[in-house]
Enzyme design. Structure first.
Site, PDB file in Angstrom:
ATOM      1  N   GLY A  15       0.774  -1.241   0.000  1.00  0.00           N
ATOM      2  CA  GLY A  15       0.000   0.000   0.000  1.00  0.00           C
ATOM      3  C   GLY A  15       0.800   1.284   0.000  1.00  0.00           C
ATOM      4  N   HIS A 103       0.220   0.890 -13.106  1.00  0.00           N
ATOM      5  CA  HIS A 103       1.049  -0.246 -13.524  1.00  0.00           C
ATOM      6  C   HIS A 103       2.513   0.201 -13.544  1.00  0.00           C
ATOM      7  CE1 HIS A 103       1.841  -4.082 -15.476  1.00  0.00           C
ATOM      8  NE2 HIS A 103       2.685  -3.430 -16.246  1.00  0.00           N
ATOM      9  N   GLU A 173       5.628   6.334  -9.430  1.00  0.00           N
ATOM     10  CA  GLU A 173       4.214   6.020  -9.175  1.00  0.00           C
ATOM     11  C   GLU A 173       3.642   6.948  -8.108  1.00  0.00           C
ATOM     12  OE1 GLU A 173       3.167   1.825  -8.688  1.00  0.00           O
ATOM     13  OE2 GLU A 173       5.130   1.283  -9.445  1.00  0.00           O
TER      14      GLU A 173
HETATM   15  C1  GRF Z   1       3.052  -1.046  -7.579  1.00  0.00           C
HETATM   16  O1  GRF Z   1       4.243  -1.200  -8.282  1.00  0.00           O
HETATM   17  C2  GRF Z   1       1.893  -0.952  -8.530  1.00  0.00           C
HETATM   18  O2  GRF Z   1       2.196  -0.325  -9.718  1.00  0.00           O
HETATM   19  C3  GRF Z   1       1.616  -2.392  -8.800  1.00  0.00           C
HETATM   20  O3  GRF Z   1       1.807  -3.043  -7.575  1.00  0.00           O
HETATM   21  C4  GRF Z   1       2.713  -2.288  -6.766  1.00  0.00           C
HETATM   22  C5  GRF Z   1       1.956  -1.985  -5.517  1.00  0.00           C
HETATM   23  O4  GRF Z   1       2.705  -1.354  -4.565  1.00  0.00           O
HETATM   24  N1  GRF Z   1       0.361  -2.562  -9.470  1.00  0.00           N
HETATM   25  P1  GRF Z   1       2.012  -0.788  -3.265  1.00  0.00           P
HETATM   26  O5  GRF Z   1       1.125  -1.885  -2.665  1.00  0.00           O
HETATM   27  O6  GRF Z   1       1.218   0.421  -3.644  1.00  0.00           O
HETATM   28  O7  GRF Z   1       3.167  -0.463  -2.352  1.00  0.00           O
END
Ligand code: GRF
Length: 189
Positions: A15, A103, A173
């Site tokens: 998360g 993603h 991200e």
């Molecule tokens: C991230 O790399 C997201 O892009 C992918 O899964 C990972 C999740 O990370 N779909 P988190 O749970 O938000 O730390």
């Protein structure tokens, strides 16, 4: 002034993207995280939600349309942030244009079924690509294939491992997802 857009976040893992939303979006007048939903009772993301005082739901069956709709409640914008289950088609059509996914690669490359976690970064490294990055896209009925909303690129550096590349992409991200959520919330408010 209009009320903040109610955002539901679907999670399966630690998360950190949820945390970025909590830190950068939650207190804005534009959008707020109204609920966090997981298919896994042990997802670290649920702890983050509880710490922030946000209601959480653990799905008994992620393929159950009615159960998921009930969990989403009156949320208006749905964010898949590290959610590893396919969303039932009826839920996708109900929220078309209002459900997004993040993603950890530059789609349309390195996406699709089975492309998650370190597999994505290993595939990028094996391809010899000079760049990777993060993509936010609308969710449709196919894994990782909905219309792309925004991307942030990062370099692939000499000597990168899937861990070092994953960490660089994850930072991107955490910048990209809150920005897109705020932009979308403004446009649908
Ligand atoms: C991230 O790399 C997201 O892009 C992918 O899964 C990972 C999740 O990370 N779909 P988190 O749970 O938000 O730390």
């Amino acid at each position: 002034m209009t009320k903040p857009v109610r955002v539901a976040v679907l999670v399966s893992g630690g998360g950190t993207n949820l945390q970025a939303l909590l830190d950068q979006v939650h207190d804005s007048p534009i959008a707020r995280v109204a609920r966090v939903i997981s298919n896994r009772p042990d997802a670290g993301a649920l702890q983050r939600a509880r710490r922030a005082g946000i209601p959480t739901t653990v799905l008994r069956d992620p393929s159950d349309t009615q159960e998921l709709l009930a969990a989403l409640g009156d949320a208006h914008l749905i964010v898949l942030a590290g959610y590893l289950k396919l969303v039932p088609g009826a839920v996708v059509s109900r929220f078309r244009g209002r459900m997004i996914n993040i993603h950890p690669a530059l789609l349309p490359d390195f996406g699709g079924p089975g492309m998650y976690g370190h597999r994505v970064h290993e595939a990028v490294l094996a391809s010899g690509a000079k760049e990777s990055g993060a993509t936010v896209h609308f969710v449709d009925e196919t894994f990782d294939r909905g219309a792309i909303i925004a991307q942030e690129r990062v370099p692939v550096l000499k000597g990168d491992t899937s861990e070092t590349l994953a960490a660089r992409v994850l930072e991107a991200e955490h910048r990209l997802l809150p920005r897109v959520v705020l932009d979308l919330a403004r446009s649908i408010a």
